[in-house]
Scaffold this active site. Structure first.
Site, short mmCIF file in Angstrom:
data_model
loop_
_atom_site.label_atom_id
_atom_site.label_comp_id
_atom_site.label_asym_id
_atom_site.label_seq_id
_atom_site.Cartn_x
_atom_site.Cartn_y
_atom_site.Cartn_z
CB SER A 292 -0.88 -0.01 1.25
OG SER A 292 -1.49 1.24 1.44
CE1 TYR B 249 -4.69 -1.90 4.85
CE2 TYR B 249 -3.75 0.28 4.47
CZ TYR B 249 -4.24 -0.92 3.98
OH TYR B 249 -4.30 -1.13 2.62
CB VAL C 268 -7.83 1.48 -5.78
CG1 VAL C 268 -8.32 0.78 -7.05
CG2 VAL C 268 -6.36 1.16 -5.51
CE LYS D 38 -12.34 -0.89 0.71
NZ LYS D 38 -11.10 -0.45 0.01
NE ARG E 106 -6.05 10.77 -0.04
CZ ARG E 106 -5.55 11.67 0.79
NH1 ARG E 106 -4.60 12.49 0.40
NH2 ARG E 106 -5.98 11.74 2.02
#
Ligand code: NAD
Length: 316
Positions: A123, A146, A177, A185, A215
């Site tokens: 990630s 995470y 993404v 989600k 982003r």
């Protein structure tokens, strides 16, 4: 294809999830003769993402799965490992690290003796705060648990690959993404999805003051293509997978308004997060030269394609 034939035996973990389901369905189309097996425990995924899927499904928690018992000596060409806790607001440090890292360790331990190719999802969050494009050689700076779990996965992948140079392990650092099959989600779904949903409901899109944070929004079709390219990689490595261009939330709102035929101005709200990523952008030099990755969807094109899919029933 060099290392993988036209009817490969492929496993996709996390295949009921957003990116995993898009990847699974793309593999089914690209390799009609393939034997596909999805492994997922549905903790955040949804079977509805796999409409049209013709392969096998193993409903198991990867953090406890006994791979040898499940698959015996089956010859597997590659394992795409996308399963992960993906809710970055889940702060239980034990659960995040245990489930994400132990799931990966079990895969490495299973694949080591046969040198089965592994392509796993890392990630962009491993980079932490950035002000310019992130390069793979930058040090890790995880800002949440995470991201920390993904850094540990990268660390154990690097050491496993270093021990056995004939074993190919590819880590892909996905950026932000968006695209079809992410609605399940909920809150962790992309801002593209949330802002589109607000605009469609006639609400002003809510973004943090003053919308200039940027982003690297990357369309899931590019992520799927990049992940499939890793089937042909000649050596192990960790690569960025993004669009390659940072775009602001204000720009995203403009693009959505154009696509949806609306003119709703942003509703700027206070940002409650102390450790917020104000900037993400993938440097793509390494992945371009190693995998031949070339993203096809600038934000305008990806959002247009996505909105057609999301609101397709209205058009027909
Ligand atoms: N979506 C993004 O923007 C993004 C960005 C960077 C990295 N990633 C990575 O890409 C991968 C896919 O993410 P996504 O957005 O599709 O999320 P997702 O939550 O839709 O998919 C994750 C899937 O993994 C399954 N899963 C989780 N833990 C499991 C376990 N222990 N055993 C079995 N199944 C398990 C879930 O049920 C779910 O179906 C993840 O590894 C994620 O960390 C995603």
């Amino acid at each position: 294809m060099s290392s993988i034939d036209s009817s490969p035996n492929l496993i996709i973990t996390g295949g009921a999830g957003f990116i995993g389901s898009n990847l699974t369905l793309a593999l089914q189309e690209k390799f009609p003769g393939a034997r596909l097996t999805v492994i997922d425990d549905f903790r955040s995924g949804d079977f509805k993402n796999l409409a049209g899927y013709r392969g096998d499904f193993v409903a198991q928690n990867l953090a406890t799965l006994d791979w040898h018992k499940q698959f015996g000596n089956e010859q597997i060409d590659a394992i795409f490992h996308l399963a992960s806790i993906t809710d970055t607001t889940l702060h239980d440090q034990f659960v995040q690290v245990h489930d994400n890292v132990e799931s990966f360790r079990r895969i490495l331990n299973f694949a080591r003796s046969t040198r089965t190719r592994i392509i796993y999802a890392s990630s962009a969050s491993t980079y932490g705060p950035a002000t310019e494009a992130s390069v793979e050689s930058n040090g890790a700076a995880p800002a949440n648990i995470y991201a920390f779990s993904k850094v540990i996965m990268d660390n154990i992948a690097i050491s496993a690959a270093a021990e056995l140079p004939d074993w190919i392990i590819i880590g892909l650092r996905y950026f932000n993404v968006y695209g079809p099959r992410e609605a399940h989600k909920g809150i962790p779904a992309s801002m593209v999805y949330h802002l589109a949903t607000q605009i469609k409901a006639g609400q002003r899109p809510r973004i943090f003051k003053h919308g200039e944070q940027k982003r690297d929004f990357v369309y899931v079709k590019d992520i799927v293509e990049g992940s499939i390219l890793a089937l042909e990689a000649k050596e192990s490595g960790i690569y960025n997978l993004g669009c390659g261009q940072a775009r602001s939330f204000n720009e995203l709102v403009d693009i959505l308004n154009k696509c949806l035929g609306t003119k709703l101005p942003p509703d700027y709200i206070d940002n409650p997060h102390a450790h917020y990523q104000n900037f993400t952008e993938a440097d793509l030099d390494k992945v371009r030269s190693a995998l031949g990755y070339q993203p096809q969807f600038p934000l305008e094109d990806g959002v247009r394609d996505y909105m057609k899919w999301l609101y397709r029933e209205e058009k027909s």
